[in-house]
Design a protein around this motif. Sequence first.
Motif, PDB file in Angstrom:
ATOM      1  N   LEU A   1      77.034  25.463  17.863  1.00 41.96           N
ATOM      2  CA  LEU A   1      76.919  24.032  17.597  1.00 41.96           C
ATOM      3  C   LEU A   1      77.438  23.178  18.754  1.00 41.96           C
ATOM      4  O   LEU A   1      76.869  22.110  19.034  1.00 41.96           O
ATOM      5  CB  LEU A   1      77.680  23.665  16.316  1.00 41.96           C
ATOM      6  CG  LEU A   1      77.124  24.256  15.011  1.00 41.96           C
ATOM      7  CD1 LEU A   1      78.111  24.072  13.868  1.00 41.96           C
ATOM      8  CD2 LEU A   1      75.780  23.622  14.659  1.00 41.96           C
ATOM      9  N   ARG A  21      70.973  23.508  10.979  1.00 44.19           N
ATOM     10  CA  ARG A  21      71.646  23.263   9.696  1.00 44.19           C
ATOM     11  C   ARG A  21      72.198  24.563   9.132  1.00 44.19           C
ATOM     12  O   ARG A  21      73.278  24.585   8.545  1.00 44.19           O
ATOM     13  CB  ARG A  21      70.675  22.616   8.704  1.00 44.19           C
ATOM     14  CG  ARG A  21      71.276  22.318   7.330  1.00 44.19           C
ATOM     15  CD  ARG A  21      72.472  21.385   7.412  1.00 44.19           C
ATOM     16  NE  ARG A  21      73.653  21.940   6.771  1.00 44.19           N
ATOM     17  CZ  ARG A  21      74.825  21.323   6.668  1.00 44.19           C
ATOM     18  NH1 ARG A  21      74.983  20.120   7.183  1.00 44.19           N
ATOM     19  NH2 ARG A  21      75.845  21.902   6.098  1.00 44.19           N
ATOM     20  N   CYS A  39      75.455  25.242  10.646  1.00 44.39           N
ATOM     21  CA  CYS A  39      76.495  24.459   9.964  1.00 44.39           C
ATOM     22  C   CYS A  39      76.905  25.150   8.663  1.00 44.39           C
ATOM     23  O   CYS A  39      78.100  25.261   8.343  1.00 44.39           O
ATOM     24  CB  CYS A  39      75.987  23.053   9.662  1.00 44.39           C
ATOM     25  SG  CYS A  39      75.615  22.043  11.112  1.00 44.39           S
ATOM     26  N   ASN A  63      80.587  26.630   7.557  1.00 50.05           N
ATOM     27  CA  ASN A  63      81.263  26.226   6.319  1.00 50.05           C
ATOM     28  C   ASN A  63      81.491  27.402   5.382  1.00 50.05           C
ATOM     29  O   ASN A  63      82.585  27.577   4.827  1.00 50.05           O
ATOM     30  CB  ASN A  63      80.434  25.160   5.600  1.00 50.05           C
ATOM     31  CG  ASN A  63      80.331  23.876   6.393  1.00 50.05           C
ATOM     32  OD1 ASN A  63      81.062  23.662   7.358  1.00 50.05           O
ATOM     33  ND2 ASN A  63      79.406  23.010   6.005  1.00 50.05           N
ATOM     34  N   LEU A 122      80.408  19.341   8.461  1.00 49.71           N
ATOM     35  CA  LEU A 122      81.170  20.562   8.689  1.00 49.71           C
ATOM     36  C   LEU A 122      82.477  20.519   7.901  1.00 49.71           C
ATOM     37  O   LEU A 122      83.096  19.461   7.736  1.00 49.71           O
ATOM     38  CB  LEU A 122      81.485  20.736  10.171  1.00 49.71           C
ATOM     39  CG  LEU A 122      80.343  21.163  11.094  1.00 49.71           C
ATOM     40  CD1 LEU A 122      80.886  21.439  12.488  1.00 49.71           C
ATOM     41  CD2 LEU A 122      79.618  22.387  10.562  1.00 49.71           C
TER      42      LEU A 122
END
Length: 713
Positions: free
Chosen positions: A147, A164, A167, A171, A241
């Motif tokens: 990222l 995405r 991300c 997470n 995030l």
Amino acid sequence: MSLAAGPLSRANSRRPVAPTVAAYLLAIALLTVGGCASTGSSKWVSLRSTPRNPLTDALGLVAKQGPKPTERTLQLLRRYNLEDKLGDKRALFAELNAINRREPNREHLYALAELAYIGAKRADAAMKSEEALELYGSSVLYSYEYLFDDSYSTPSNEFDPQFRRACDLYNSALEGTLRIVQSQGALRPGTSRIIKTANHDCQLEVQLKSKGWHEADFDRVEFVSDYEVHGLRNHYHNFGLGVPLIAIRRHLEPKDATDAAEQFYPPDLSFAVTAFLRIDADSARESDNAVVPTSTAAFAAPPAPPQKRTLHAVLELHDPLDSTHVDADGARVPLETDLSTPLAHNLSQPALDEDTLSTAGLLTPEKADRGLYMLEPFRADKIPVVMVHGLWSSPVTWMEMFNDLRSDPAIRENYQFWFYLYPSGQPFWQSAAEMREDLAKMRVSLDPQRRSPALDQMILVGHSMGGLVSRLQTVDSGNEFWRTLSDKPFTDLQADAEIRDDLAETFFFDPNPSIRRIVTIGTPHRGSEFSNDFTKWLGRKLITVPTKLMHGRSQLASRNPEYFLPSAPLNITNSIDSLSPKSPLLPVLLEAPAGPWVKHHNIIGQAPREGFTNKVSMWLSGEGDGVVSLESARLDTAASQIVVPSDHMSVHRHPQSILEVRRILLQNVAELQNFPHNGAVQYATSALPPGSEPPIPQLPGPIATLPTAEAAR
């Protein structure tokens, strides 16, 4: 467990319970005409069978054969003839890292992050916590580098679906890490620990990033992904995030607390935080620079048995009421936040049960709790919005509006929300006197030197009878309220000092100089026909009159013959009687002058005529919301007034009402920012010259605003 936690609560003696048949009759009467009680869910949240995970479908996390890579990752492995090494994680990671050193490409980083996460999920399911922790950490690092690492020739493509998923990998891998770490001991800010795995020692420091909460407030945390929300109409979850968490607050008895606001927090309060992990890049690179010269070296598996390496990481717990973005390697990154799930989790505790609170307040006012409550940290720099419930209700009735308003960043930045709980079975003027006392005590506790200008910009929002209680905070009594009791001077009254003081506080008062606006919603300014002979008879049978009030009435009558007027409200002992259109205080309140600094906004409900219940309600109470007629709800002096298509029970939760309150709050901020004197907040004592108005900026008008003369038609 009592809801009240501080000195504003009252200890009360037990009273006999009214007959069951009468209780049923009153309940039926109240429900038939759409009383003020909430229809809030008794089960606001439930535990999911498996935690919510955005990668479930993409990676087949719950498939029988277990998680598997995406087709895009498999394609990359086929291109480098590595597909047959899927069963040998050590060799696969070593070769992919070698390829990435020769040909740096974000695609390689993504594949490493995804494969590490899949390996972690398999190890977690097999109860191999050390291996899972190592792989979850690898996935966090690989996805973070994908990222944000700007050493690659091409920047990250935010339009690529893979971005995405990267991300989501960050997470989800961080959440997996935190679950394992928490199983070894609670995560609390201000603490530090060593996390040991086969290949690493990680020095983890936990830091709190909040302007309101303190390290000592944390008891434990739970994961938002474990819960499904049922009781709130809207669910506010912002993507970015980090891992949204539910923090459970450690409650202290007021006598043991150093924070003056402690008395206003209910026990077991839940609030939102988001966990964001920062790993020291230097310690990651130094761990094995000869093998992998990037941050991925920290968790890369070298061909030979590695030496134990030490990493340094900081877990930041961010308060989403304060910040919604973080800086990550120079980039401003949105945090993944969830305000609704912690709120619903908080409402699920038995002490906040709507039926218990509202019914106790209606039927046994002497036993009921009262006082101001805060579900957010007290902030001296934010304007208080105090929400006041109505008859047979409690602060829980405001949760839909609270949830919606708090989702707006401009509202969060400028306002804090407080809730006033009072026994709704007693006459509304008695509740208003108690609220005046409670607001004064609050100011002495929180701002004894009166150095917080924001607290002098308070806004009250009252539903139904709560609107009358709120309005009584903003008007000047003069002698007019006393004249509803007697045409003789107060100085001639014979009574004990305590009773005299209570009467004086109830019938003689000034407008609160710290209240600048009031919003009344579905308020019976001229009373309600719902308070008829039948409901008043039931109320007298069911509502237990406080012992203190009965004793005071008896003493006043015996020591002051022929002193009180025959129509004196001294004989009104419950809220239902006090709301009658014949109640002597209502016309006095309607005409009472408000403080010249106060602006009043009014919202009226008009229920549809369809349905048996609505037809019966309007037959009883007249055209309106089913409890309050349009004529009674109208207020000619209001600065703004709208009619909302809703019944009485739902008018304060109707989207149009919530949008109107939001408009009022934003307009209030705009006016303060454009006020003379360089935008400084002005105190109530610094009133404008008569007839002058501060400049009002151009703002969107209220939703469906009507001229006041038309509002009651």
